[in-house]
Design a protein around this motif. Structure first.
Motif, PDB file in Angstrom:
ATOM      1  N   UNK A 114      -0.435   3.305 -13.593  1.00  0.00           N
ATOM      2  CA  UNK A 114       0.889   2.862 -13.157  1.00  0.00           C
ATOM      3  C   UNK A 114       0.865   1.348 -12.997  1.00  0.00           C
ATOM      4  N   UNK A 115       2.019   0.746 -12.974  1.00  0.00           N
ATOM      5  CA  UNK A 115       2.154  -0.689 -12.728  1.00  0.00           C
ATOM      6  C   UNK A 115       2.410  -0.914 -11.247  1.00  0.00           C
ATOM      7  N   UNK A 116       1.808  -1.961 -10.717  1.00  0.00           N
ATOM      8  CA  UNK A 116       2.041  -2.272  -9.310  1.00  0.00           C
ATOM      9  C   UNK A 116       3.525  -2.540  -9.075  1.00  0.00           C
ATOM     10  N   UNK A 117       4.146  -1.862  -8.126  1.00  0.00           N
ATOM     11  CA  UNK A 117       5.587  -2.045  -7.907  1.00  0.00           C
ATOM     12  C   UNK A 117       5.891  -3.400  -7.276  1.00  0.00           C
ATOM     13  N   UNK A 118       6.976  -4.014  -7.710  1.00  0.00           N
ATOM     14  CA  UNK A 118       7.466  -5.269  -7.141  1.00  0.00           C
ATOM     15  C   UNK A 118       8.872  -5.017  -6.607  1.00  0.00           C
ATOM     16  N   UNK A 157       0.827  -1.206   0.000  1.00  0.00           N
ATOM     17  CA  UNK A 157       0.000   0.000   0.000  1.00  0.00           C
ATOM     18  C   UNK A 157       0.862   1.257   0.000  1.00  0.00           C
ATOM     19  N   UNK A 158       1.929   1.258   0.768  1.00  0.00           N
ATOM     20  CA  UNK A 158       2.792   2.437   0.821  1.00  0.00           C
ATOM     21  C   UNK A 158       3.548   2.629  -0.498  1.00  0.00           C
ATOM     22  N   UNK A 159       3.963   1.520  -1.131  1.00  0.00           N
ATOM     23  CA  UNK A 159       4.597   1.649  -2.444  1.00  0.00           C
ATOM     24  C   UNK A 159       3.603   2.155  -3.486  1.00  0.00           C
ATOM     25  N   UNK A 160       2.342   1.732  -3.366  1.00  0.00           N
ATOM     26  CA  UNK A 160       1.305   2.213  -4.288  1.00  0.00           C
ATOM     27  C   UNK A 160       1.096   3.711  -4.121  1.00  0.00           C
ATOM     28  N   UNK A 161       1.128   4.193  -2.887  1.00  0.00           N
ATOM     29  CA  UNK A 161       0.949   5.629  -2.661  1.00  0.00           C
ATOM     30  C   UNK A 161       2.113   6.421  -3.254  1.00  0.00           C
ATOM     31  N   UNK A 162       3.300   5.844  -3.247  1.00  0.00           N
ATOM     32  CA  UNK A 162       4.424   6.498  -3.945  1.00  0.00           C
ATOM     33  C   UNK A 162       4.132   6.626  -5.436  1.00  0.00           C
ATOM     34  N   UNK A 163       3.566   5.572  -6.019  1.00  0.00           N
ATOM     35  CA  UNK A 163       3.241   5.618  -7.446  1.00  0.00           C
ATOM     36  C   UNK A 163       2.150   6.643  -7.729  1.00  0.00           C
TER      37      UNK A 163
END
Length: 513
Positions: A459-463, A443-449
């Motif tokens: 955007x693409x979901x970050x891995x 969730x926090x990586x998604x908020x960065x995106x």
């Protein structure tokens, strides 16, 4: 015997990227003499592949064993050792008479093979090149079919929706395309449908992300709050089965027969799930799994008549057909709040708990009169908050946890509503708490995106390979932003969306007049 060849410049593929100390080259002294004790293999059978062949003698009908030497394929390491042996026999770039024959007997190879190795080394030395004893075996065989990336990208999306279509457009076989997918030259892609966002939606999403960042300036807003005081709540329909199921059978096994009166009306039940962020102590042990509970919208009533399945008066499970605000309020007050108070850790943590939910019409707000009467009790204070509209990716359950539960539930293959309730409940509690913890990090990586794309969802979901980071001991509970760069980018995007939204509102006002 001294040698004029410098073996330090010898080269073979197996030794690329190694330091000089790691090369398994034969040692030599200061005068340049090579140590023959390191050269030939002690087990010369590694160079020989012998097969015992029984040949029939025509004159006396006896069987005689004859050894036939099958030609072996020399590796680069074998060639290097043969070359080292020959260099020790050489003087002034010339071999001692009989050295090639002696080498052929020693290594059990043909004279022609030894001569080829020596002649190749002489040509390289005369042209001031490094010794290259690499084998050309990798050049043999059928060559791979090469495809330019432009040939794929210039095709329309509808012309490459399956391997068969793509193979036809590229004028090659399906197996060739499949091998290219395995090698990573072509990647499969699933294009999901995203919620449509308008300018006000993007502004709300940016404001929401900013509210979860610690600090109030670009210099201080570098990481997110740990979110241990937030509970995510959401609803989902769970179906009794899917239209198609994929399993693997034995060669002599027959697939299970499934039938239904209608594939459009598969029995389903709506559940409300409630989760918080799991907590771990300093030893890495889970002290709170974050699973508050999953609650079905069902009720029990007695059967009105006798049938082949049950007797009259037997209690049967019925599904709540209409989930409205009255039903969700009753679920929240009478089931979810008591479950939170029962399972919330008593370790001195926060007692002000924010319950995040989406903007469905069936959800009550914090200003609801009945909610105001009970939102403070037993030392707890519960605050209802609504996430931004059209933003399922900002809820833990929609982001990934529901999908994990659903996958486990379908593996149990329930046969009726009661079995479905049991399967969903088991899947909810069987899921590893680490999976839920990883979704909170996602969730926090998604908020960065979201900050990067200015509040949008393109955007693409970050891995980030969280399992690997955890093994290395560098996985943090709080994701960091790019030192205020995303904060500045988000502020600019929000100002742009606000200006565009105000401009559209002025145009509507002008048209109305």
């Amino acid at each position: 015997m001294a040698s004029d060849f410098d073996l330090n410049v010898a080269w073979c593929p197996e030794y690329l990227g190694l330091d000089d100390e790691e090369h398994d080259f034969p040692a030599h002294n200061v005068q340049g003499d090579f140590d023959l004790n390191l050269l030939p293999h002690e087990d010369e059978s590694s160079f020989i592949q012998e097969t015992e062949v029984l040949e029939h003698q025509a004159n006396d009908n006896t069987l005689v064993a004859v050894n036939h030497h099958k030609r072996s394929r020399l590796s680069s390491e074998d060639k290097l050792q043969i070359l080292c042996w020959l260099l020790n026999k050489a003087k002034a770039c010339k071999l001692k008479r009989g050295s090639i024959t002696e080498a052929s007997h020693l290594f059990n190879l043909s004279v022609r093979c030894i001569s080829n190795i020596w002649n190749t080394a002489r040509k390289q030395s005369s042209s001031m090149q490094r010794y290259n004893v690499s084998t050309k075996f990798h050049f043999s065989g059928r060559k791979r079919i090469q495809v330019q990336l432009d040939e794929i990208t210039k095709l329309k999306m509808g012309e490459r929706s399956c391997i068969r279509d793509l193979a036809t457009m590229l004028n090659m076989s399906k197996s060739t395309v499949h091998r290219m997918i395995k090698r990573g030259l072509i990647k499969p892609h699933t294009n999901s449908l995203h919620p449509g966002l308008k300018e006000p939606n993007k502004i709300e999403r940016l404001k929401w992300v900013f509210s979860l960042l610690m600090g109030n300036t670009p210099a201080t807003m570098r990481e997110y709050y740990p979110m241990y005081d937030i509970v995510h709540l959401d609803e989902k329909w769970f179906y009794l089965t899917t239209k198609s199921q994929r399993v693997y059978l034995a060669n002599n096994e027959r697939g299970r027969y499934r039938a239904a009166s209608s594939s459009k009306f598969i029995p389903k039940v709506m559940f409300t799930a409630c989760v918080a962020r799991p907590r771990y102590n300093s030893a890495g042990e889970c002290t709170f799994d974050g699973k508050i509970g999953i609650f079905p919208f069902t009720y029990q009533e007695p059967a009105k008549r006798t049938s082949k399945n049950r007797e009259k008066g037997t209690m049967i499970t019925k599904v709540v057909e209409s989930v409205n605000q009255k039903v969700t309020r009753d679920m929240l007050i009478n089931e979810i709040i008591p479950a939170i108070k029962e399972k919330w850790p008593r370790d001195g943590g926060p007692t002000t708990i924010f319950i995040q939910q989406d903007n469905a019409k069936a959800h009550i707000t914090h200003e609801d009169p009945e909610w105001q009467l009970i939102h403070e009790q037993d030392g707890f204070k519960f605050i209802l908050i609504q996430q931004p509209p059209n933003s399922p990716n900002l809820n833990i359950l929609d982001l990934g946890f529901f999908r994990s539960i659903q996958s486990l539930m379908h593996k149990k293959m329930p046969a009726d509503i009661d079995k479905l309730l049991e399967a969903v409940n088991q899947a909810f509690y069987e899921l590893d708490p680490k999976t839920l913890s990883n979704v909170w990090l996602s969730l926090q990586y998604v908020m960065n995106e979201i900050l990067k794309v200015g509040g949008g969802n393109d955007y693409d979901l970050p891995h980030v390979n969280k399992k690997k980071l955890e093994k290395q001991g560098v996985l943090s509970d709080q994701v960091k932003t790019l030192c205020g760069q995303l904060w500045t980018l988000g502020i600019k995007s929000m100002d742009k969306h606000q200006h565009h939204s105000n401009h559209e509102q002025q145009n509507r006002t002008t048209e109305g007049e």
